[in-house]
Scaffold this motif. Structure first.
Motif, mmCIF file in Angstrom:
data_model
loop_
_atom_site.group_PDB
_atom_site.id
_atom_site.type_symbol
_atom_site.label_atom_id
_atom_site.label_comp_id
_atom_site.label_asym_id
_atom_site.label_seq_id
_atom_site.Cartn_x
_atom_site.Cartn_y
_atom_site.Cartn_z
ATOM 1 N N PRO A 50 -68.740 -41.203 -36.520
ATOM 2 C CA PRO A 50 -68.228 -40.863 -35.184
ATOM 3 C C PRO A 50 -67.041 -41.733 -34.796
ATOM 4 C CG PRO A 50 -70.605 -40.870 -35.170
ATOM 5 C CD PRO A 50 -70.190 -41.355 -36.534
ATOM 6 N N SER A 51 -66.092 -41.111 -34.133
ATOM 7 C CA SER A 51 -64.802 -41.753 -33.900
ATOM 8 C C SER A 51 -64.883 -43.047 -33.104
ATOM 9 C CB SER A 51 -63.861 -40.771 -33.189
ATOM 10 O OG SER A 51 -64.436 -40.362 -31.952
ATOM 11 N N VAL A 52 -65.934 -43.240 -32.340
ATOM 12 C CA VAL A 52 -66.031 -44.483 -31.562
ATOM 13 C C VAL A 52 -66.553 -45.638 -32.399
ATOM 14 C CG1 VAL A 52 -66.382 -43.300 -29.375
ATOM 15 C CG2 VAL A 52 -68.355 -43.877 -30.778
ATOM 16 N N TYR A 53 -66.956 -45.373 -33.655
ATOM 17 C CA TYR A 53 -67.570 -46.434 -34.453
ATOM 18 C C TYR A 53 -66.600 -47.286 -35.261
ATOM 19 C CZ TYR A 53 -72.349 -44.677 -33.735
ATOM 20 O OH TYR A 53 -73.541 -44.318 -33.208
ATOM 21 N N PRO A 54 -65.957 -46.723 -36.308
ATOM 22 C CA PRO A 54 -65.291 -47.607 -37.272
ATOM 23 C C PRO A 54 -64.033 -48.268 -36.710
ATOM 24 C CG PRO A 54 -64.870 -45.323 -37.810
ATOM 25 C CD PRO A 54 -65.816 -45.308 -36.667
ATOM 26 N N GLN A 55 -63.886 -49.530 -36.997
ATOM 27 C CA GLN A 55 -62.698 -50.274 -36.611
ATOM 28 C C GLN A 55 -62.077 -50.836 -37.881
ATOM 29 O OE1 GLN A 55 -63.392 -53.578 -33.974
ATOM 30 N NE2 GLN A 55 -61.272 -53.648 -33.277
ATOM 31 N N HIS A 56 -60.803 -50.524 -38.092
ATOM 32 C CA HIS A 56 -60.124 -51.022 -39.281
ATOM 33 C C HIS A 56 -59.841 -52.507 -39.108
ATOM 34 C CE1 HIS A 56 -56.804 -51.306 -42.322
ATOM 35 N NE2 HIS A 56 -57.689 -50.585 -42.979
ATOM 36 N N TYR A 57 -59.854 -53.243 -40.227
ATOM 37 C CA TYR A 57 -59.674 -54.698 -40.149
ATOM 38 C C TYR A 57 -58.381 -55.085 -39.447
ATOM 39 C CZ TYR A 57 -56.231 -54.638 -43.936
ATOM 40 O OH TYR A 57 -55.108 -54.415 -44.681
ATOM 41 N N SER A 58 -57.345 -54.234 -39.562
ATOM 42 C CA SER A 58 -56.060 -54.545 -38.950
ATOM 43 C C SER A 58 -56.101 -54.469 -37.432
ATOM 44 C CB SER A 58 -54.976 -53.592 -39.482
ATOM 45 O OG SER A 58 -55.307 -52.244 -39.179
ATOM 46 N N GLN A 59 -57.211 -53.974 -36.885
ATOM 47 C CA GLN A 59 -57.384 -53.924 -35.428
ATOM 48 C C GLN A 59 -58.294 -55.039 -34.927
ATOM 49 O OE1 GLN A 59 -59.048 -49.971 -35.461
ATOM 50 N NE2 GLN A 59 -57.115 -49.028 -34.858
ATOM 51 N N VAL A 60 -58.764 -55.878 -35.837
ATOM 52 C CA VAL A 60 -59.698 -56.951 -35.474
ATOM 53 C C VAL A 60 -58.914 -58.229 -35.186
ATOM 54 C CG1 VAL A 60 -61.690 -58.312 -36.219
ATOM 55 C CG2 VAL A 60 -61.480 -55.903 -36.902
ATOM 56 N N ASP A 61 -59.196 -58.880 -34.077
ATOM 57 C CA ASP A 61 -58.498 -60.115 -33.737
ATOM 58 C C ASP A 61 -59.252 -61.324 -34.285
ATOM 59 O OD1 ASP A 61 -60.680 -60.453 -32.064
ATOM 60 O OD2 ASP A 61 -59.561 -60.098 -30.210
ATOM 61 N N GLN A 62 -58.759 -62.520 -33.981
ATOM 62 C CA GLN A 62 -59.367 -63.728 -34.538
ATOM 63 C C GLN A 62 -60.820 -63.889 -34.102
ATOM 64 O OE1 GLN A 62 -56.725 -63.647 -32.548
ATOM 65 N NE2 GLN A 62 -56.826 -65.179 -30.909
ATOM 66 N N ARG A 63 -61.126 -63.547 -32.869
ATOM 67 C CA ARG A 63 -62.512 -63.646 -32.411
ATOM 68 C C ARG A 63 -63.400 -62.697 -33.199
ATOM 69 N NH1 ARG A 63 -63.628 -62.867 -26.123
ATOM 70 N NH2 ARG A 63 -62.324 -64.735 -26.133
ATOM 71 N N GLY A 64 -62.859 -61.495 -33.475
ATOM 72 C CA GLY A 64 -63.633 -60.520 -34.237
ATOM 73 C C GLY A 64 -63.973 -61.006 -35.626
ATOM 74 N N TRP A 167 -55.389 -64.954 -42.448
ATOM 75 C CA TRP A 167 -54.568 -66.169 -42.396
ATOM 76 C C TRP A 167 -53.406 -66.008 -41.422
ATOM 77 C CZ3 TRP A 167 -54.439 -66.821 -48.420
ATOM 78 C CH2 TRP A 167 -55.720 -67.219 -48.837
ATOM 79 N N SER A 168 -52.908 -64.771 -41.265
ATOM 80 C CA SER A 168 -51.850 -64.543 -40.266
ATOM 81 C C SER A 168 -52.399 -64.741 -38.857
ATOM 82 C CB SER A 168 -51.265 -63.138 -40.421
ATOM 83 O OG SER A 168 -52.176 -62.138 -39.985
ATOM 84 N N LEU A 169 -53.662 -64.384 -38.643
ATOM 85 C CA LEU A 169 -54.297 -64.633 -37.344
ATOM 86 C C LEU A 169 -54.427 -66.138 -37.108
ATOM 87 C CD1 LEU A 169 -57.196 -61.990 -37.346
ATOM 88 C CD2 LEU A 169 -55.028 -61.852 -36.112
ATOM 89 N N TRP A 170 -54.827 -66.836 -38.156
ATOM 90 C CA TRP A 170 -54.956 -68.297 -38.060
ATOM 91 C C TRP A 170 -53.605 -68.932 -37.720
ATOM 92 C CZ3 TRP A 170 -52.714 -71.264 -42.258
ATOM 93 C CH2 TRP A 170 -52.780 -72.646 -42.048
ATOM 94 N N TYR A 171 -52.561 -68.511 -38.421
ATOM 95 C CA TYR A 171 -51.236 -69.114 -38.227
ATOM 96 C C TYR A 171 -50.650 -68.751 -36.866
ATOM 97 C CZ TYR A 171 -46.350 -70.291 -39.046
ATOM 98 O OH TYR A 171 -45.094 -70.821 -38.950
ATOM 99 N N ASN A 172 -50.714 -67.463 -36.512
ATOM 100 C CA ASN A 172 -50.060 -67.004 -35.284
ATOM 101 C C ASN A 172 -50.795 -67.438 -34.016
ATOM 102 O OD1 ASN A 172 -48.016 -65.667 -36.712
ATOM 103 N ND2 ASN A 172 -49.245 -63.812 -36.905
ATOM 104 N N ASN A 173 -52.103 -67.652 -34.124
ATOM 105 C CA ASN A 173 -52.889 -67.993 -32.942
ATOM 106 C C ASN A 173 -53.414 -69.425 -32.962
ATOM 107 O OD1 ASN A 173 -53.197 -65.185 -31.558
ATOM 108 N ND2 ASN A 173 -53.698 -64.801 -33.703
ATOM 109 N N GLN A 174 -53.034 -70.164 -34.027
ATOM 110 C CA GLN A 174 -53.493 -71.549 -34.157
ATOM 111 C C GLN A 174 -55.019 -71.650 -34.015
ATOM 112 O OE1 GLN A 174 -51.293 -74.238 -34.986
ATOM 113 N NE2 GLN A 174 -50.119 -72.378 -35.430
ATOM 114 N N TYR A 181 -60.114 -69.400 -44.528
ATOM 115 C CA TYR A 181 -61.005 -68.231 -44.565
ATOM 116 C C TYR A 181 -60.849 -67.503 -45.904
ATOM 117 C CZ TYR A 181 -63.364 -64.046 -42.706
ATOM 118 O OH TYR A 181 -64.236 -63.010 -42.472
ATOM 119 N N ASP A 182 -61.957 -67.105 -46.502
ATOM 120 C CA ASP A 182 -61.917 -66.383 -47.777
ATOM 121 C C ASP A 182 -63.007 -65.318 -47.768
ATOM 122 O OD1 ASP A 182 -61.719 -65.454 -50.357
ATOM 123 O OD2 ASP A 182 -61.638 -67.446 -51.283
#
Length: 267
Positions: A50-64, A167-174, A181-182
């Motif tokens: 269902p369309s309300v379920y899946p979230q692509h990793y590129s839409q996930v922020d650092q908290r996610g 790692w881009s989230l880590w760098y851009n958001n400190q 992260y691995d």
């Protein structure tokens, strides 16, 4: 997305995260309905869940990503055999050259590796071998400079696609918590559900069962088997194994050893 899209407003206590790299997500599949063509792994994911379920990793922020494996999180990834994927990379590079496209400098030098005509097994194996050594030499050069990976989306390892984004989230958001992260650590711990593109009909059935066991509603799509990546007129063979000899098996194994072992792939 395509016209065969089911829209609904079903809600769930589960959060679903899709870690499938873009190169894998765009692979075509067979759809046994009204002769519809051009469906991809990504299209099927959108339709069966269902369309309300899946979230692509590129839409996930650092908290996610810090909460990625908390309770009620279902994390999955469609993977592909690195040997097969590498032949696809070679074909993509050469198609771009044939069509007058541009290749990133760190990826391939169009004056070094290109198709030899006529398209025969002998010519293509020779050119593919040149491609293998060019990319592996470039990979070794990057490592000698302290670079962990090639950034090109067709060469980078499937797991490094995720790591680069985090790692881009880590760098851009400190965000200090994401330093180092691995995603491979979580895959080895069995926290990521992975499914093989090569057997996508059966694997989508398995994905649906895994979701339904958690009470997540899914929908059916009339899939039919189709060899992944078999549409190019430039291929002498659609079986990736026909492209390799012992020498190229060894060099590609060297570059993708960790993913071959982690995902249980062999030549």
């Amino acid at each position: 997305s395509k016209g065969y899209k089911i829209v609904n407003n079903i809600k769930s206590t589960w959060s679903i995260i899709n870690l499938t790299p873009e190169k894998n997500a765009t692979r075509s599949v067979g759809l046994d309905i009204l002769r519809i063509l051009g469906y991809s792994i990504s299209d099927v994911i959108e339709n069966i869940i269902p369309s309300v379920y899946p979230q692509h990793y590129s839409q996930v922020d650092q908290r996610g990503f810090l909460q990625l494996f908390d309770r009620n999180m279902f994390v999955f990834m469609f993977i592909r055999n690195p040997f097969d994927r590498f032949v696809s990379s070679y074909m993509h590079a050469n198609r771009d050259i044939m069509d007058g496209g541009n290749i990133l400098p760190e990826y391939i030098d169009k004056d070094v590796v290109k198709f030899d005509f006529p398209i025969t097994k002998e010519n293509q194996i020779k050119c593919f071998k040149d491609f293998c050594f060019l990319i592996v030499d470039g990979w070794k050069d990057l490592q000698s400079k302290g670079e962990l990976f090639n950034h090109n989306s067709h060469i980078i390892k499937q797991t490094d696609v995720i790591n680069v984004y985090v790692w881009s989230l880590w760098y851009n958001n400190q965000c200090e918590e994401l330093e180092g992260y691995d995603i491979r650590e979580y895959i080895r711990d069995g926290k990521v559900n992975f499914y093989r593109i090569e057997n996508y009909v059966e694997e989508f059935k398995r994905l649906k069962l895994d979701l339904e066991k958690k009470g997540i509603k899914t929908f059916d799509m009339p899939l039919q088997p189709q060899k992944i990546g078999n549409t190019s007129k430039y291929k002498f063979s659609t079986d990736y194994r026909d492209w390799y000899d012992k020498e190229t098996i060894d060099v590609v194994t060297l570059m993708f050893q960790d993913e071959l072992e982690m995902f249980g792939y062999e030549f």
